[in-house]
Structure formats: C-alpha cells, structure tokens
Write a protein that holds these residues in place. Structure first.
Motif, PDB file in Angstrom:
ATOM      1  N   ASN A 146       0.823  -1.218   0.000  1.00 35.27           N
ATOM      2  CA  ASN A 146       0.000   0.000   0.000  1.00 35.27           C
ATOM      3  C   ASN A 146       0.855   1.266   0.000  1.00 35.27           C
ATOM      4  O   ASN A 146       0.403   2.339   0.414  1.00 35.27           O
ATOM      5  CB  ASN A 146      -0.959   0.017   1.188  1.00 35.27           C
ATOM      6  CG  ASN A 146      -2.195   0.863   0.909  1.00 35.27           C
ATOM      7  OD1 ASN A 146      -2.700   0.884  -0.222  1.00 35.27           O
ATOM      8  ND2 ASN A 146      -2.679   1.586   1.912  1.00 35.27           N
ATOM      9  N   LYS A 147       2.091   1.136  -0.497  1.00 37.61           N
ATOM     10  CA  LYS A 147       2.985   2.285  -0.589  1.00 37.61           C
ATOM     11  C   LYS A 147       2.935   2.840  -2.009  1.00 37.61           C
ATOM     12  O   LYS A 147       2.924   2.090  -2.986  1.00 37.61           O
ATOM     13  CB  LYS A 147       4.403   1.864  -0.244  1.00 37.61           C
ATOM     14  CG  LYS A 147       5.409   2.994  -0.306  1.00 37.61           C
ATOM     15  CD  LYS A 147       6.797   2.475   0.051  1.00 37.61           C
ATOM     16  CE  LYS A 147       7.831   3.592  -0.047  1.00 37.61           C
ATOM     17  NZ  LYS A 147       9.197   3.108   0.272  1.00 37.61           N
ATOM     18  N   ALA A 148       2.863   4.225  -2.136  1.00 34.30           N
ATOM     19  CA  ALA A 148       2.786   4.856  -3.449  1.00 34.30           C
ATOM     20  C   ALA A 148       4.104   4.699  -4.182  1.00 34.30           C
ATOM     21  O   ALA A 148       5.167   5.085  -3.667  1.00 34.30           O
ATOM     22  CB  ALA A 148       2.427   6.333  -3.305  1.00 34.30           C
ATOM     23  N   ILE A 149       4.047   4.125  -5.375  1.00 37.83           N
ATOM     24  CA  ILE A 149       5.241   3.927  -6.193  1.00 37.83           C
ATOM     25  C   ILE A 149       5.160   4.685  -7.510  1.00 37.83           C
ATOM     26  O   ILE A 149       6.094   4.665  -8.309  1.00 37.83           O
ATOM     27  CB  ILE A 149       5.460   2.431  -6.475  1.00 37.83           C
ATOM     28  CG1 ILE A 149       4.269   1.840  -7.228  1.00 37.83           C
ATOM     29  CG2 ILE A 149       5.733   1.665  -5.189  1.00 37.83           C
ATOM     30  CD1 ILE A 149       4.483   0.422  -7.708  1.00 37.83           C
ATOM     31  N   GLY A 150       4.020   5.347  -7.746  1.00 35.79           N
ATOM     32  CA  GLY A 150       3.835   6.091  -8.979  1.00 35.79           C
ATOM     33  C   GLY A 150       2.446   6.693  -9.015  1.00 35.79           C
ATOM     34  O   GLY A 150       1.737   6.746  -8.000  1.00 35.79           O
ATOM     35  N   SER A 151       2.057   7.128 -10.211  1.00 39.80           N
ATOM     36  CA  SER A 151       0.732   7.754 -10.332  1.00 39.80           C
ATOM     37  C   SER A 151       0.139   7.466 -11.690  1.00 39.80           C
ATOM     38  O   SER A 151       0.868   7.259 -12.676  1.00 39.80           O
ATOM     39  CB  SER A 151       0.834   9.267 -10.126  1.00 39.80           C
ATOM     40  OG  SER A 151       1.584   9.854 -11.183  1.00 39.80           O
ATOM     41  N   PHE A 152      -1.194   7.427 -11.724  1.00 39.64           N
ATOM     42  CA  PHE A 152      -1.942   7.376 -12.980  1.00 39.64           C
ATOM     43  C   PHE A 152      -2.673   8.707 -13.100  1.00 39.64           C
ATOM     44  O   PHE A 152      -3.400   9.104 -12.177  1.00 39.64           O
ATOM     45  CB  PHE A 152      -2.946   6.227 -12.987  1.00 39.64           C
ATOM     46  CG  PHE A 152      -3.697   6.116 -14.281  1.00 39.64           C
ATOM     47  CD1 PHE A 152      -3.177   5.405 -15.352  1.00 39.64           C
ATOM     48  CD2 PHE A 152      -4.918   6.782 -14.462  1.00 39.64           C
ATOM     49  CE1 PHE A 152      -3.868   5.317 -16.559  1.00 39.64           C
ATOM     50  CE2 PHE A 152      -5.602   6.691 -15.668  1.00 39.64           C
ATOM     51  CZ  PHE A 152      -5.076   5.951 -16.714  1.00 39.64           C
ATOM     52  N   ALA A 153      -2.479   9.396 -14.234  1.00 37.37           N
ATOM     53  CA  ALA A 153      -3.047  10.750 -14.378  1.00 37.37           C
ATOM     54  C   ALA A 153      -3.854  10.874 -15.667  1.00 37.37           C
ATOM     55  O   ALA A 153      -3.528  10.272 -16.687  1.00 37.37           O
ATOM     56  CB  ALA A 153      -1.932  11.779 -14.353  1.00 37.37           C
ATOM     57  N   ILE A 154      -4.942  11.677 -15.576  1.00 39.36           N
ATOM     58  CA  ILE A 154      -5.696  12.082 -16.759  1.00 39.36           C
ATOM     59  C   ILE A 154      -5.587  13.602 -16.831  1.00 39.36           C
ATOM     60  O   ILE A 154      -6.019  14.326 -15.924  1.00 39.36           O
ATOM     61  CB  ILE A 154      -7.168  11.648 -16.661  1.00 39.36           C
ATOM     62  CG1 ILE A 154      -7.265  10.114 -16.627  1.00 39.36           C
ATOM     63  CG2 ILE A 154      -7.974  12.226 -17.825  1.00 39.36           C
ATOM     64  CD1 ILE A 154      -8.681   9.601 -16.446  1.00 39.36           C
ATOM     65  N   SER A 155      -4.949  14.080 -17.913  1.00 38.45           N
ATOM     66  CA  SER A 155      -4.735  15.522 -18.099  1.00 38.45           C
ATOM     67  C   SER A 155      -5.710  16.024 -19.166  1.00 38.45           C
ATOM     68  O   SER A 155      -5.744  15.480 -20.284  1.00 38.45           O
ATOM     69  CB  SER A 155      -3.295  15.810 -18.518  1.00 38.45           C
ATOM     70  OG  SER A 155      -2.385  15.326 -17.550  1.00 38.45           O
ATOM     71  N   SER A 156      -6.464  17.060 -18.816  1.00 34.98           N
ATOM     72  CA  SER A 156      -7.513  17.571 -19.708  1.00 34.98           C
ATOM     73  C   SER A 156      -7.077  18.894 -20.327  1.00 34.98           C
ATOM     74  O   SER A 156      -6.367  19.696 -19.703  1.00 34.98           O
ATOM     75  CB  SER A 156      -8.818  17.767 -18.917  1.00 34.98           C
ATOM     76  OG  SER A 156      -9.788  18.393 -19.721  1.00 34.98           O
ATOM     77  N   PHE A 157      -7.537  19.151 -21.558  1.00 39.51           N
ATOM     78  CA  PHE A 157      -7.237  20.402 -22.249  1.00 39.51           C
ATOM     79  C   PHE A 157      -8.295  21.462 -21.954  1.00 39.51           C
ATOM     80  O   PHE A 157      -8.296  22.544 -22.560  1.00 39.51           O
ATOM     81  CB  PHE A 157      -7.148  20.160 -23.762  1.00 39.51           C
ATOM     82  CG  PHE A 157      -6.080  19.155 -24.103  1.00 39.51           C
ATOM     83  CD1 PHE A 157      -4.748  19.405 -23.837  1.00 39.51           C
ATOM     84  CD2 PHE A 157      -6.427  17.936 -24.677  1.00 39.51           C
ATOM     85  CE1 PHE A 157      -3.783  18.466 -24.156  1.00 39.51           C
ATOM     86  CE2 PHE A 157      -5.458  17.006 -24.993  1.00 39.51           C
ATOM     87  CZ  PHE A 157      -4.120  17.256 -24.733  1.00 39.51           C
ATOM     88  N   ALA A 158      -9.189  21.120 -21.014  1.00 43.25           N
ATOM     89  CA  ALA A 158     -10.216  22.087 -20.575  1.00 43.25           C
ATOM     90  C   ALA A 158     -10.305  22.031 -19.057  1.00 43.25           C
ATOM     91  O   ALA A 158     -10.009  21.007 -18.443  1.00 43.25           O
ATOM     92  CB  ALA A 158     -11.572  21.755 -21.192  1.00 43.25           C
ATOM     93  N   LYS A 159     -10.722  23.178 -18.486  1.00 44.03           N
ATOM     94  CA  LYS A 159     -10.931  23.187 -17.051  1.00 44.03           C
ATOM     95  C   LYS A 159     -12.147  22.333 -16.757  1.00 44.03           C
ATOM     96  O   LYS A 159     -13.209  22.518 -17.321  1.00 44.03           O
ATOM     97  CB  LYS A 159     -11.163  24.604 -16.557  1.00 44.03           C
ATOM     98  CG  LYS A 159     -10.010  25.553 -16.845  1.00 44.03           C
ATOM     99  CD  LYS A 159     -10.389  26.993 -16.477  1.00 44.03           C
ATOM    100  CE  LYS A 159      -9.274  27.965 -16.894  1.00 44.03           C
ATOM    101  NZ  LYS A 159      -9.629  29.378 -16.619  1.00 44.03           N
ATOM    102  N   ARG A 160     -11.965  21.354 -15.831  1.00 45.94           N
ATOM    103  CA  ARG A 160     -13.089  20.465 -15.564  1.00 45.94           C
ATOM    104  C   ARG A 160     -12.929  19.799 -14.208  1.00 45.94           C
ATOM    105  O   ARG A 160     -11.822  19.601 -13.722  1.00 45.94           O
ATOM    106  CB  ARG A 160     -13.247  19.432 -16.678  1.00 45.94           C
ATOM    107  CG  ARG A 160     -12.047  18.528 -16.819  1.00 45.94           C
ATOM    108  CD  ARG A 160     -11.953  17.858 -18.172  1.00 45.94           C
ATOM    109  NE  ARG A 160     -13.077  17.017 -18.507  1.00 45.94           N
ATOM    110  CZ  ARG A 160     -13.145  16.286 -19.634  1.00 45.94           C
ATOM    111  NH1 ARG A 160     -12.159  16.352 -20.512  1.00 45.94           N
ATOM    112  NH2 ARG A 160     -14.188  15.547 -19.887  1.00 45.94           N
TER     113      ARG A 160
END
Length: 708
Positions: A146-160
């Motif tokens: 349960n230790k953070a080893i990275g991240s999954f990200a969704i980057s949007s081209f609009a403010k949302r």
C-alpha cells in the motif's frame, strides 16, 4: 498549435461514452485484467490502460509516472498520446509538485481542476501553458504494501471537475496499473532468480566438466544418470552412450546390478567412502582408479555420486616408494640376516659332514641328516621372507593365517635386536582367516615392527595383539558397519610421535629420521587401503606408539597342506618331465620322483621341453605331467612353455614351480594353463603330494578342455 492535435494519438478515434454506464467500466476492467494473463509485455498492457481511459474521457490524455526513490523524482513510464518533448519536460518531476507529485507524496487522489490557479501547479505553470493543460487528475499507484510507487493521471485540455464515474475510472486504472507493475516486478525477480540459477548451473557444469576427475551420478542399481566430460574423454564414450550404460559396464571390479544395489544399500547416507578398482574404456584399455562415493536420497530415490581419479601415475610412484622403502629396511636387516643365514649354512654343512663320518652308524647318520634338514627348512623360510619382502604391486588376495604371518614377520624384523615381544589373542575363538595378500601384509607388519625397533634403540617391549572384530561406528567409521575384520595392534615403549606431526606420518617422503626416505608408513597406508582395510595410530611422546590395523576376514579356510610320502599305486608308472635351468635342482627332483616310483625325463628350457613332450606323444609312453620352472634366464620359462604344449595337447597336466611364490602365476595358476603350483624349495613329501593330487584328479581333463 492546438492542444488536441498536439497530444492526440492518430490511431485512436475519440468517442463520447455515457459515463453513467458503469457496466462499461466493469467490462473494461475485466478486459484489461484478462489481458494481463495472456500478454507478457507489461509496457503494452500499461499503454492499453491509458488508451482505454482516453476513450472514456474525451479531450484528455492519460499517463503513468513511476517514482525513483533514490532521486525522489518521478519519470514517465507510459504516455501513448503525449509527444516526446512533453515527456522530456515532465521527467524528473519532484515529489510534491503537480498532481502526480502530490498524489505520491500524500498517497492520495489529487484533483486539480484548474492548473493555472491551483497552488499545487505553481512550479509547473510553464508546462501547463506550453501544452495547454488546464486540468489534471492523478491517483497513486500502490504496491502490495500500500505504498505509493507512482501515479496514474488524466490531463484535460479544458478546465473540468471529475464526476463520480471519472473518479472511479481514475482509481480503477491506477489499481490495474499497480497490478500490472507489481506482476512485472515479481516476474523480474523470478527472471533474476532464474538467471542466477541458470548462471549457477552453467558455472556448476563448467566446474564439473573441467574437473580432472571422472564424475558420475547413478541410481542404486548402477544405472548412470549423468556423467561429466572427463568421464567421456577417458572412457571414449559419448555422453548419450554413458547414459544408456550401467556403472558395472565400466568397472571391471564391480559385479552386476544386483550386487551394485546391495553395495549401495550398505552405504550410510551422506557419508563419503573411498574405494579402489579398475575402469575399462571403450577400446578395452584398463586403468586403476580411486573412487570417492557418497549416497544420498532425493524424492524418495537413492542416488550415488562417484568421483573417480585415474591413479596410474600414483601407482607408479607407490611402486617406486615400495622399492625405496624395501632398500631402506633391508639395509637395516642385512647384518642380522647375513649372520643368521651363515649360521644355518654352518649347521647344514656341519651335520652333513658328521653324517658322512658316521656311515657305519645308521642311527647317528639319520639323526645328523634330520638336523641338517631342519636347518635347511629354516634357511628356506628366511629366504621366503626376503622374497616376500621384495614383492610389490596390487594385492593378490586369498585366505591366509594372519597369526602365522604376524609371528614370522615380527621374528624376521627383530633379528639381532634386544627387543622383547609379547603376542596376545584377545578373543576366545580362533582368529578368522584373513583375505589378504600375505606378502604385502607381511611387509606392513615388518615396516611397523622395524619402526618400533628403531624407536627403542636402547631396548624395550613390543606388545602385539590380534582379535576377531565385527565393525561398528564406534570401532572405526571408515569401514562399513557389520563387516568382519581382524583387528591387530602393535604397541611399543619407544619415544612416541609428537602431536604436531602425527597427522603427517602417512604422507610420502615425510620423515624425522636423518637417513630415512619417509616411504615406509606411506607404503603401509597404501597397502592397507588397497586391501579395503584401515590403519590408525595413537601415540604419547615419551610413552610409545600404537598402530591399529583392520584387515578383511575371509569366509574360506586358510590353506593347509598334508604329507604324502609315496606315489599312489595308480600312478607309479607315470612319466614326468622336469624343466628347470638349474642342473643340480633337476637332479635332486629326479631322485625324489624316482624314489616315489615315477619315470623321469629332464629338460633345461622351454624349447627342449616342448620338443621332448611332442616326441613322447608319438610313443607308447607319453608324458603324463610336466613340472616347469617359472623363470628361465635367457630362455623360455614355464609361462610361455605351457602355452606351446597346449597347442599340441590342450589336456596337458602342468605343475608350475618357483621360488617367487607371490608371482601372479603361482597365485592364479589355473588362469595361465597350469593345474597346480608348488613353491621352492620343497621336500620329497611335498612334491609327492602335489604330483599325486594332479595325476589322481578326475576333473583334469575337463580343466584342459576349458582352456582350449
């Protein structure tokens, strides 16, 4: 530039999906997790997770970053729709910066809905503006702890702001990415372990195949399961050929499979044994080996590991050691032997002279001749001991009276000394016969007694004991338990051996004597080992030394002889051919045989004997028995002559005679075409016994046919 065109993957068609249809998300989860089972390329799997997320969130790109704990920075692992320059700008992201850095730092979801105003992005404004990233949601990828080893990200081209479905999508993709990465890490460990194992196996194989010894693995019936390259090279077989063979196929001294199994079962688990034998190569060449064997079990199977070393060169060295040791010992004994031998010759000459002067008194003549005969027999025994002492090579074992050998060897070695000797039997039963080469064991006793004599230069006492012994672990761990042995101890009251050198006394050329060669005890150890026996030593400086021998017992009776004083009535007309290079010996043997009622023909060498035998075959009075001297200087001896006669008469009765009673021909006369053997010197009674035994033997014809 337009943000969508800059980041979008041209191979992926963006489609708007109803986010409330959670079933679609479940289907996607199942599909990706299913792919992890069949797809071994984790990079493809992570890329597939990102592309699925981009399908469900329009006008956005997905990425996976992993933490480098040593640098405390994050680097892009997968971002299929992000251009290379943007990846380069994101690489090296500090933990605590942006959505991804904070997700790892806090090990929690981060939803940045406006990158230009959110303080979490204040150090990344240039990247946000350059690539028009207006929102970025990130969820930590966790390991099994349960230790953070990275991240999954969704980057949007609009403010949302993410809705519930998008939050669930983000968490699911992070979890799936974590499973894929954890799986890959596990596989990497397994691959590393497998590589280590393969490297270890390769190294082990290299060590095994480059060993100077033959190495075998076989089961308890002798079937070869593996062998190294040296075994193939020495024996001349391929590896596959050896794997189809049994260990008894290459060991000329090993019985067939049933005996191999019995032998294997007699070995203790995880204990190393040393045995000696002979290997035979594919082309028939034989060579001596010293084999160290060890038995162990695995998966309820008994396996034997054997390391066999070619000891041809060592045996040559041992033979040289034996010769040098004999010279050293004979030098010590020469004075005493010469003195005793001259005494015996003086006795013989004196009594013969007295007999010739008392010819008118038959009673006195008989008495004088009897004493001369007794002295001659003593001289013969001394000569035999000298011949025995000079004998070397592999043991020719047969049942022997070990007590008699001990007494004779000790008396021989103490000629002219002031040593007192006591003999003791420590068991109530008669001592078992020993399965030994009498000559070699006599040499061992002589060497040990000579050492004791030298350690007691001012006189002392020698105690020699012997007893029957059934081996136990406590008695001697080097010998298989329950085997029958004769235990012999030779204890002196000499100077003793210092503890710091006692472990080296059996090493070749190790000596503390100023004029010693250091070969005597090494030779003793070699001889005892070749007899499958054991020798140990215990010593206290100033109080003496005790050597203990364990010799194999024989199930047969020691050889004895009975006296026959006249020819059998059925053989008195037999014709006997005597072949000997010594004229006087031919004449005295002729006289003995004539006294026994036989007809005698004389020959000086093998050629003459063959010619006379062949000539007599064509007469009414053929030769019934040939007595052949084994050694004829500058001529054909008995070993070769008997073969010549067998070519014209396969049923010939041959009696071999020699003063070298330890010669292999004497010990195994049947293997060389003879039907009997008699050692020199012999009396008329002994000669008559040997001749009658052959001429009255009903199976001699069968033996002759067996030699055809």
């Amino acid at each position: 530039m337009t943000s969508l065109n800059r980041f979008s993957n041209p191979t992926i068609e963006k489609r708007q999906l109803d986010p409330v249809k959670l079933e679609k998300l479940i289907d996607l989860q199942s599909e990706i997790l299913g792919a992890t089972v069949t797809n071994t390329n984790y990079q493809d799997l992570l890329k597939q997770v990102c592309l699925f997320a981009e399908e469900l969130v329009p006008n956005a790109v997905a990425s996976i970053m992993l933490l480098d704990e040593h640098k405390n920075q994050m680097f892009v692992q997968t971002a299929p729709s992000v251009p290379e320059d943007a990846i380069n700008d994101l690489n090296g992201l500090s933990v605590g910066d942006g959505s991804c850095g904070n997700a790892v730092f806090h090990n929690d979801d981060m939803y940045v809905c406006n990158t230009l105003t959110d303080t979490r992005w204040e150090d990344l404004q240039d990247i946000a503006k350059k690539y028009q990233l207006h929102a970025c949601w990130s969820s930590p990828i966790r390991n099994s702890e349960n230790k953070a080893i990275g991240s999954f990200a969704i980057s949007s081209f609009a403010k949302r702001t993410p809705d519930n479905f998008q939050r669930r999508l983000l968490n699911s993709c992070a979890s799936i990415a974590g499973i894929i990465i954890q799986r890959e890490n596990t596989l990497n460990v397994q691959r590393a372990d497998h590589k280590i194992l393969m490297d270890s196996q390769y190294q082990y194989r290299c060590l095994v195949d480059n060993s100077a010894d033959e190495i075998y693995l076989h089961d308890d019936t002798g079937n070869i399961l593996d062998a190294n390259q040296m075994a193939c090279n020495r024996l001349g077989y391929t590896h596959d050929e050896l794997l189809s063979m049994n260990i008894s196929d290459i060991k000329t001294s090993t019985s067939k499979h049933a005996s191999v199994k019995t032998f294997a079962e007699s070995l203790k688990l995880d204990k190393t044994y040393t045995i000696y034998g002979t290997h035979q190569s594919k082309n028939g060449k034989k060579y001596p080996v010293e084999t160290r064997i060890r038995r162990y079990t695995t998966n309820d199977k008994t396996l034997i590991v054997a390391l066999a070393r070619d000891i041809t060169d060592r045996k040559k060295t041992e033979e040289e050691m034996a010769r040098a040791s004999k010279l050293e010992s004979v030098g010590l004994l020469a004075g005493g032997i010469a003195h005793d031998f001259n005494n015996m010759l003086g006795i013989i000459q004196g009594y013969i002279d007295l007999a010739s002067r008392s010819r008118h008194s038959p009673e006195k003549t008989e008495k004088h001749l009897a004493k001369a005969t007794r002295a001659a027999l003593q001289a013969a025994e001394l000569t035999q001991q000298l011949l025995t002492f000079a004998k070397g090579g592999d043991p020719i074992k047969q049942a022997a009276n070990i007590v008699e050998i001990i007494h004779q060897s000790t008396d021989f070695s103490l000629h002219g000394s002031n040593i007192k000797v006591n003999f003791s039997r420590l068991c109530t039963d008669d001592i078992w016969p020993a399965n030994i080469d009498s000559g070699q064991i006599s040499q061992v006793i002589q060497n040990l007694v000579i050492n004791a004599r030298q350690s007691m230069s001012e006189g002392g006492q020698l105690d020699i004991t012997y007893e029957n012994c059934v081996m136990t672990e406590a008695e001697n761990s080097e010998i298989t338990q329950h085997e029958k042995r004769i235990k012999i101890t030779i204890k002196d009251t000499g100077t003793g051996i210092p503890q710091n050198i006692i472990g080296s006394i059996f090493d070749p050329y190790f000596t503390t004597k100023q004029q010693g060669s250091g070969l005597g005890l090494a030779l003793c150890y070699s001889i005892i080992t070749k007899h499958n026996g054991a020798i140990t030593v215990d010593s206290t400086p100033g109080h003496g030394t005790c050597f203990t021998l364990y010799l194999p017992a024989s199930n047969e009776h020691a050889a004895t002889s009975s006296t026959v004083t006249s020819a059998n009535a059925n053989t008195t007309n037999a014709r006997i051919l005597i072949m000997d290079d010594d004229e006087m010996l031919r004449e005295v043997t002729e006289a003995m045989l004539q006294n026994l009622g036989y007809s005698v023909t004389l020959s000086a060498d093998g050629d003459s004997a063959f010619a006379q035998y062949q000539k007599a075959m064509n007469t009414k009075n053929p030769i019934d028995l040939v007595i052949m001297d084994l050694t004829i200087p500058n001529g054909i001896g008995g070993k070769e002559a008997i073969k010549l006669i067998q070519q014209i008469d396969p049923h010939v009765n041959g009696l071999v005679s020699s003063g070298y009673c330890n010669d292999p021909v004497m010990a195994n006369h049947n293997d060389y075409g003879f039907v009997g053997a008699i050692k020199k010197p012999y009396s008329q009674d002994e000669l008559g016994e040997a001749v009658n035994a052959i001429l009255n033997n009903p199976i001699k014809a069968d033996l002759g046919r067996a030699l055809e």
